[in-house]
Design a protein around this motif. Structure first.
Motif, PDB file in Angstrom:
ATOM      1  N   GLN A 202      -3.262   8.416  11.151  1.00 33.40           N
ATOM      2  CA  GLN A 202      -3.082   6.972  11.123  1.00 33.40           C
ATOM      3  C   GLN A 202      -1.816   6.570  11.880  1.00 33.40           C
ATOM      4  O   GLN A 202      -0.759   7.153  11.678  1.00 33.40           O
ATOM      5  N   LYS A 239      -4.158  -9.217   1.974  1.00 34.74           N
ATOM      6  CA  LYS A 239      -5.077  -8.331   1.246  1.00 34.74           C
ATOM      7  C   LYS A 239      -6.510  -8.502   1.741  1.00 34.74           C
ATOM      8  O   LYS A 239      -7.262  -7.533   1.867  1.00 34.74           O
ATOM      9  N   GLU A 242      -6.836  -6.736   4.979  1.00 38.69           N
ATOM     10  CA  GLU A 242      -6.887  -5.286   4.729  1.00 38.69           C
ATOM     11  C   GLU A 242      -8.324  -4.869   4.368  1.00 38.69           C
ATOM     12  O   GLU A 242      -8.838  -3.860   4.873  1.00 38.69           O
ATOM     13  N   ILE A 257     -10.564   8.566   0.836  1.00 32.67           N
ATOM     14  CA  ILE A 257      -9.298   7.818   0.870  1.00 32.67           C
ATOM     15  C   ILE A 257      -9.557   6.367   0.448  1.00 32.67           C
ATOM     16  O   ILE A 257     -10.347   5.676   1.081  1.00 32.67           O
ATOM     17  N   PRO A 258      -8.949   5.941  -0.662  1.00 28.56           N
ATOM     18  CA  PRO A 258      -9.263   4.602  -1.214  1.00 28.56           C
ATOM     19  C   PRO A 258      -9.092   3.483  -0.187  1.00 28.56           C
ATOM     20  O   PRO A 258      -9.924   2.584  -0.108  1.00 28.56           O
ATOM     21  N   ILE A 259      -7.998   3.526   0.572  1.00 29.28           N
ATOM     22  CA  ILE A 259      -7.775   2.505   1.608  1.00 29.28           C
ATOM     23  C   ILE A 259      -7.340   3.252   2.867  1.00 29.28           C
ATOM     24  O   ILE A 259      -6.182   3.657   2.988  1.00 29.28           O
ATOM     25  N   PRO A 260      -8.268   3.473   3.813  1.00 29.17           N
ATOM     26  CA  PRO A 260      -7.923   4.281   4.992  1.00 29.17           C
ATOM     27  C   PRO A 260      -6.691   3.786   5.761  1.00 29.17           C
ATOM     28  O   PRO A 260      -5.797   4.569   6.058  1.00 29.17           O
ATOM     29  N   PRO A 262      -4.035   1.090   5.125  1.00 26.89           N
ATOM     30  CA  PRO A 262      -3.493   0.024   4.272  1.00 26.89           C
ATOM     31  C   PRO A 262      -2.565  -0.918   5.028  1.00 26.89           C
ATOM     32  O   PRO A 262      -2.011  -0.556   6.075  1.00 26.89           O
ATOM     33  N   ILE A 263      -2.436  -2.119   4.490  1.00 29.88           N
ATOM     34  CA  ILE A 263      -1.346  -3.003   4.910  1.00 29.88           C
ATOM     35  C   ILE A 263      -0.417  -3.107   3.709  1.00 29.88           C
ATOM     36  O   ILE A 263      -0.828  -3.546   2.632  1.00 29.88           O
ATOM     37  N   ASN A 264       0.799  -2.657   3.891  1.00 32.63           N
ATOM     38  CA  ASN A 264       1.752  -2.653   2.784  1.00 32.63           C
ATOM     39  C   ASN A 264       2.853  -3.670   3.040  1.00 32.63           C
ATOM     40  O   ASN A 264       3.472  -3.660   4.094  1.00 32.63           O
ATOM     41  N   VAL A 265       3.074  -4.553   2.063  1.00 28.07           N
ATOM     42  CA  VAL A 265       4.248  -5.426   2.156  1.00 28.07           C
ATOM     43  C   VAL A 265       5.339  -4.778   1.313  1.00 28.07           C
ATOM     44  O   VAL A 265       5.197  -4.637   0.101  1.00 28.07           O
ATOM     45  N   ARG A 286       4.146  -2.988   6.716  1.00 25.93           N
ATOM     46  CA  ARG A 286       3.655  -1.936   7.598  1.00 25.93           C
ATOM     47  C   ARG A 286       2.150  -2.062   7.631  1.00 25.93           C
ATOM     48  O   ARG A 286       1.504  -2.125   6.591  1.00 25.93           O
ATOM     49  N   PRO A 361      -2.672   9.718   6.112  1.00 25.84           N
ATOM     50  CA  PRO A 361      -2.359   8.338   5.725  1.00 25.84           C
ATOM     51  C   PRO A 361      -1.127   7.796   6.428  1.00 25.84           C
ATOM     52  O   PRO A 361      -0.717   6.676   6.177  1.00 25.84           O
ATOM     53  N   TRP A 362      -0.503   8.609   7.303  1.00 22.87           N
ATOM     54  CA  TRP A 362       0.710   8.149   7.967  1.00 22.87           C
ATOM     55  C   TRP A 362       0.724   8.630   9.406  1.00 22.87           C
ATOM     56  O   TRP A 362      -0.051   9.503   9.807  1.00 22.87           O
TER      57      TRP A 362
END
Lengths: 420, 420
Positions: A202, A239, A242, A257-260, A262-265, A286, A361-362
């Motif tokens: 990712q 959200k 996302e 993977i629950p959220i391939p 993600p958008i994280n605040v 991110r 995931p990163w």
């Protein structure tokens, strides 16, 4: 004796010395700007193993001209890159082994049970900042190369060992290595995957949103517009976006993977007085980038989504979007790529189990290697992400040795090994 | 000549001198800790008018023992209180005229068109920090007293003019005046009501909420719990509680006020890294207190509401609530109180209009006067709230004079005036 046995035996015998070397590298607190000491250790080690060594200080001003340069500094005068070179005998596939030497800061000292740079070993785990992320993985690479060298192996293809700076800040070290020509037919990066194999990585980018409100006295708050309330609208839109973005992802690598992507605040701040209606809120976050996306596509999608919200205040007072800080390109290698097949086979041979093959995931430097260096990359290493960047980071020594064996065999197979 | 005419004529003649005096008081930048200069001006003025003057420096350590003490300091050595005393001839109702002399800071200088302490007059408006909040109102009081004195009036009841510090920070100045004995049968406070009459005054308190989350890497944000998301749950609960609380208010004084006692969240902050799941968010806000409520009731209601949310994470990780900073007691005088009737009558007599009678959306020192000083208070003054605490604060001079006339007549009627 089989190749596997030879390498395995050598590694078993080397274990104590290997742990000692890992302790030394962990004890060098190689946070950003402080990488000289540990890079000298690595360069020395590479020479001892018998590799040609290139150690240089990237010229930030030059590097900064590249469109994928992303760093918070251009002065690398205390941050050398190191590359070890094992020239092959010819007609073989080349390989990059890439690991970053920079570590994130140790954070709150009181949360560490031991000194963050102790390198102390307790119950088969070596503790310290950078042990998992990723000096343990780097050691697996060094051991793999040394095992091959000391058991008398030869390789047809070239092997490049990257010990790079700046991965934690956007990859300028790998960019410098690639631009200096240290590319290959494929690469392995032993980031802490808990020995899962990640053919897809990712990407990610950071964004900053500024949301406006209208100030008023808290006692007549109905005369103002709360930027905190409007931030709530934006958070909920993020959200939704996302969800939309992740519904599009059908690659089976992401099935568990629950959220391939993600958008994280990660950060919020706004207002300055309890009894005033806040007129501004800032969000920092991110956004994950899927392997088949470009950074530009993802930027455009977020920008367009946030400029088309139905909220009439936000229509009249558009959200400001900035892209700042670090960016990581996504990476992807085909799951049936020959290097994938070799790695999978050797994983099974050494561990007796089938590997878990997933998407990371990163972001890693694999994105730069693939997209800028034309070197498709697999991420596979010892250590677990859960302890990376956290207090009491550690790595299991057995996993380092096991990974070293798998990688040594993979090098031998991929680069056309001989003599064992 | 009628009493009204005598006072009105005197005030018309005094206008220029009055403006000059207001300029002088505005030019004294009497922010917290810097009140000495302006208080000397006021004391001097009171002496010239012919009042007895008590000027003293409150002893913070003593004052702090009172349960209603609320200030961010206990050192008042550069912040004197001033009280002017007009002893009545006896057998009359006593009155407090209360105004605060402290001003809030001028804020961002670049947003001011004139110097914030210029006192410049343009088109009948006098500009400067504190002009509206509330040196203009204080001038109305001084003019009212001076008009009565200079036209030869006598009063049966005692009159006390409070020029107090610390209103903007929780009322320690008025608390000190009341504890020194300067109480009366009723009070008038000329805060900027735009000449509306406020028999009810909203109290308020500040709160700080800390909401916990669980940190994780942004790329696996589903492994954490976002404190920003949980703050959203809390913000929505706060809005619900605001609705519940305001539905209970049936007093017709609030009929034109969209939200009689708002809960305002003025500040938010949390998280520290764009690509980490934030594990903590802090909210700061102000909760309005209705005149018939105690601060303790309101604290208990918010605390109980927030500890009974249905969100299971917040059940297991309770929100921390702190009460910090300023507090203002609510105040209430009956709408048919004799002083209300006198004020209403004089308002009509001077302006030719019926007054607007409403509840104030903010706290004043009226709460302390009523509840600690047993002196029920009416808030009524020139100036508009909209410019208070903002750049380019101003007050209309005509309104100051008009208010002075209404108050002079009201003093005369309430305290039992003679000789005019």
């Amino acid at each position: 004796m089989l190749v596997k046995e030879k390498l395995s035996n050598w590694l078993i015998n080397e274990r104590d010395k290997a742990v000692e070397f890992l302790q030394k590298t962990v004890q060098e607190a190689s946070t950003t700007g402080n990488e000289t000491g540990v890079q000298h250790l690595i360069a020395q080690k590479l020479k001892e193993i018998g590799l040609e060594v290139d150690m240089w200080y990237p010229i930030g001003e030059e590097l900064a001209k590249h469109p994928n340069f992303c760093a918070s500094r251009t002065d690398f005068s205390t941050s050398p890159n190191v590359v070890g070179i094992w020239r092959g005998t010819g007609n073989g596939r080349s390989l990059v082994l890439n690991g970053h030497i920079d570590v994130v800061p140790e954070g709150d000292l009181t949360q560490w049970e031991e000194h963050p740079y102790s390198g102390k070993v307790i119950d088969g785990k070596l503790y310290g900042r950078g042990s998992t992320d990723m000096k343990g993985g780097n050691l697996s690479l060094l051991l793999a190369i040394q095992a091959l060298k000391e058991t008398g192996a030869e390789l047809k293809g070239d092997l490049f060992f990257h010990s790079v700076i700046e991965e934690e800040s956007g990859g300028a070290g790998t960019l410098a290595a690639v631009l200096r020509g240290y590319k290959a037919d494929a690469a392995i990066i032993p980031e802490p995957t808990n020995m899962k194999i990640f053919p897809a990585q990712q990407g990610s980018m950071w964004f900053r949103l500024t949301i406006k409100g209208k100030a008023a006295h808290g006692g007549t708050r109905y005369e103002g517009v709360s930027a905190i309330e409007k931030a709530g609208v934006v958070l909920s839109a993020i959200k939704d976006l996302e969800t939309v973005r992740n519904k599009r992802i059908t690659d089976p690598l992401y099935k568990d993977i629950p959220i391939p992507v993600p958008i994280n605040v990660g950060k919020i701040g706004g207002g300055n007085w309890p009894s005033s209606v806040p007129d501004s809120v800032e969000l920092e976050g991110r956004i994950g980038v899927a392997p088949n996306e470009t950074l530009e596509d993802v930027k455009a999608e977020l920008e367009s989504y946030l400029s088309n919200l139905s909220d009439s205040w936000l229509k009249d007072n558009p959200i400001t979007i900035e892209w700042f800080g670090a960016q990581w390109l996504p990476g992807l290698i085909e799951t049936d790529h020959p290097l994938m097949n070799i790695l999978r086979k050797n994983f099974e041979g050494v561990t007796g189990n089938e590997p878990i093959i997933e998407a990371s995931p990163w972001g890693t430097d694999g994105g730069l290697l693939s997209q800028v260096g034309d070197t498709p990359s697999i991420v596979f290493g010892p250590g677990v992400t859960a302890v990376a960047h956290y207090p009491n980071e550690y790595i299991e020594i057995t996993k380092i040795i096991e990974t070293a064996e798998i990688i040594a065999l993979t090098i031998y197979d991929w680069c056309g090994g001989e003599n064992l």
